[in-house]
Enzyme design. Sequence first.
Site, PDB file in Angstrom:
ATOM      1  N   ASP A 262       0.846  -1.187   0.000  1.00 53.04           N
ATOM      2  CA  ASP A 262       0.000   0.000   0.000  1.00 53.04           C
ATOM      3  C   ASP A 262       0.883   1.239   0.000  1.00 53.04           C
ATOM      4  O   ASP A 262       1.685   1.438   0.915  1.00 53.04           O
ATOM      5  CB  ASP A 262      -0.906  -0.011   1.241  1.00 53.04           C
TER       6      ASP A 262
ATOM      7  N   HIS B 247      -4.493  13.688   0.843  1.00 55.48           N
ATOM      8  CA  HIS B 247      -4.702  12.837   2.017  1.00 55.48           C
ATOM      9  C   HIS B 247      -3.515  12.960   2.972  1.00 55.48           C
ATOM     10  O   HIS B 247      -3.690  13.153   4.179  1.00 55.48           O
ATOM     11  CB  HIS B 247      -4.894  11.388   1.578  1.00 55.48           C
TER      12      HIS B 247
ATOM     13  N   GLU C  15     -10.666   3.524   3.239  1.00 54.77           N
ATOM     14  CA  GLU C  15      -9.797   4.405   2.462  1.00 54.77           C
ATOM     15  C   GLU C  15     -10.053   4.146   0.985  1.00 54.77           C
ATOM     16  O   GLU C  15      -9.965   3.007   0.524  1.00 54.77           O
ATOM     17  CB  GLU C  15      -8.319   4.180   2.810  1.00 54.77           C
TER      18      GLU C  15
ATOM     19  N   GLU D 236      -9.066   3.976  -2.576  1.00 56.66           N
ATOM     20  CA  GLU D 236      -7.804   3.852  -3.295  1.00 56.66           C
ATOM     21  C   GLU D 236      -8.033   3.151  -4.621  1.00 56.66           C
ATOM     22  O   GLU D 236      -9.066   2.517  -4.832  1.00 56.66           O
ATOM     23  CB  GLU D 236      -6.783   3.039  -2.467  1.00 56.66           C
TER      24      GLU D 236
ATOM     25  N   ASP E 286      -9.047   0.136   1.507  1.00 59.70           N
ATOM     26  CA  ASP E 286      -8.104  -0.227   2.564  1.00 59.70           C
ATOM     27  C   ASP E 286      -8.766   0.069   3.919  1.00 59.70           C
ATOM     28  O   ASP E 286      -8.607   1.155   4.475  1.00 59.70           O
ATOM     29  CB  ASP E 286      -6.810   0.592   2.367  1.00 59.70           C
TER      30      ASP E 286
ATOM     31  N   ARG F  58      -8.684   3.187  12.998  1.00 59.41           N
ATOM     32  CA  ARG F  58      -7.924   4.406  13.325  1.00 59.41           C
ATOM     33  C   ARG F  58      -7.414   4.427  14.763  1.00 59.41           C
ATOM     34  O   ARG F  58      -6.300   4.903  15.020  1.00 59.41           O
ATOM     35  CB  ARG F  58      -8.804   5.644  13.103  1.00 59.41           C
TER      36      ARG F  58
ATOM     37  N   GLN G  73      -4.556   2.081  14.968  1.00 59.97           N
ATOM     38  CA  GLN G  73      -3.445   2.644  14.196  1.00 59.97           C
ATOM     39  C   GLN G  73      -2.704   3.730  14.982  1.00 59.97           C
ATOM     40  O   GLN G  73      -1.474   3.773  15.011  1.00 59.97           O
ATOM     41  CB  GLN G  73      -4.004   3.240  12.894  1.00 59.97           C
TER      42      GLN G  73
ATOM     43  N   LYS H  21      -4.467  -2.397   9.812  1.00 59.41           N
ATOM     44  CA  LYS H  21      -4.727  -2.523   8.382  1.00 59.41           C
ATOM     45  C   LYS H  21      -4.858  -3.965   7.918  1.00 59.41           C
ATOM     46  O   LYS H  21      -5.436  -4.225   6.871  1.00 59.41           O
ATOM     47  CB  LYS H  21      -3.561  -1.889   7.601  1.00 59.41           C
TER      48      LYS H  21
ATOM     49  N   THR I  60      -8.767  -6.048   3.270  1.00 53.65           N
ATOM     50  CA  THR I  60      -8.668  -5.085   2.170  1.00 53.65           C
ATOM     51  C   THR I  60      -9.589  -5.602   1.070  1.00 53.65           C
ATOM     52  O   THR I  60      -9.470  -6.759   0.665  1.00 53.65           O
ATOM     53  CB  THR I  60      -7.217  -5.011   1.627  1.00 53.65           C
TER      54      THR I  60
ATOM     55  N   GLU J 228     -10.888  11.984   7.401  1.00 54.19           N
ATOM     56  CA  GLU J 228     -10.818  13.333   6.838  1.00 54.19           C
ATOM     57  C   GLU J 228     -12.207  13.968   6.696  1.00 54.19           C
ATOM     58  O   GLU J 228     -12.385  15.147   6.991  1.00 54.19           O
ATOM     59  CB  GLU J 228     -10.157  13.286   5.457  1.00 54.19           C
TER      60      GLU J 228
HETATM   61 CA    CA Z   1      -4.057   3.097   2.690  1.00 55.50          CA
END
Ligand code: CA
Length: 419
Positions: free
Chosen positions: A128, A135, A201, A203, A235, A239, A242, A255, A259, A366
């Site tokens: 990744d 971002h 996420e 992506e 993804d 949080r 993380q 993570k 996925t 975000e």
């Molecule tokens: Ca990511």
Amino acid sequence: MKTFSIPASAKSWIDIPADSPFPIQNIPFGLADIKGQGETMVAAIGPYALDLLALSEAGLIDDSEFPVLESFIDMDREKLSYLRQVVFNLLRHDHDALRTREKLQKRAMIPLEKSNLQVPIPPMAYVDFYSGIHHARNVGQMFRPQGDPLLPNYRWVPIGYNGRANTVVASGTPIIRPKGQIKAADAEAPEWGPCRELDFELEMGFYVGSGVDMGRRIPTTQAEEHILGLVIVNDWSARDVQRWEYQPLGPFLAKSFATSVSPWIVTLDALEPFRIEGMPQDPEPLPYLRQKGNPHFDVQLEVSIKTGSMKTPQVICRSNMSNLYWSIAQQLAHQTSNGTPVELGDLYATGTISGETPDSFGSLLELTWKGERPLTMAETNERRTFLHDGDTVIMTAYAQGDGYRIGFGEVRGTIKPAL
Ligand code: CA
């Protein structure tokens, strides 16, 4: 390297609505697991998944050229390009081989909703990147409010980490809320329990076709010859886990639990008309990362959420692949620049692709600015900072042509309670 382009004016004998993600100009490839028959490569056309193994058995695809159509196992970019040309010829309006064989159509043209699409290629390696600059800037602003939101290395080196390959799952696979170590800001010690800040996420990702051996490297000018095509990637991210675990080595269990990828590999050949220059790179990258021309793609991206009590999903983000700072060619060149081998089926995700405006941010982190500005679901008045059990996240992507659309379909996942 031979590629194959399909003119915007091309038509199929299959009736395809103008807003279909899968017109004859697209012809993406996937893997279906068909009830009672097993796995086969499929190509998407309008509302159908075309069973390539069935077409081969019927003699419409030459099995001396394509002996293995149960999977992508012997594919590379050039071979897939040629297979796309073969499929195009079977589908074009003036070609009879499949158009006139109704019995074979019944067998080989599977309605998409019955095609049981899988991860196109189960990857042996998954990486990744972090190439969405808006971002990276947003996250920097949140967690390092003093100083430059971008770390000094960002514009020099494509940042990435080795992710977990065996939790790459197909669209529709339920996502079980992970558990992990969570430390509240005012607590002395962490607790272990269900993630409370589960996020997505937005992506894109690319699959490697032909690889290189250990010790060799792929220059930016040749990188795309090693890429089969693109998929959408979600993804999933915990949080709170993380935030506690990421220093100093980066993401790990926040993570690795899941996925999700979209089912269709959209070829770079199909995306060729949508090349763009992308944003300027300043400072100029080091020589091994330099590239010319138009290395980026104008692909529109969208994220919707549907809570357990909503009937219709609500769009919460519209972004574009042009928000990437580093191109996919630079990413692959960078990966191999130290002699790391890559092989068929390796999956590379771009990093979260946020735009510059708040309605284009590609994660809840975000969109709700760390949970400070909850989103409201118009249909039910529910509020969301992070994902609840029962919430479904749906991502779609397409490139808009003149009268047709090169679509990716969707990747979706519904959150299930922690075990
Ligand atoms: Ca990511």
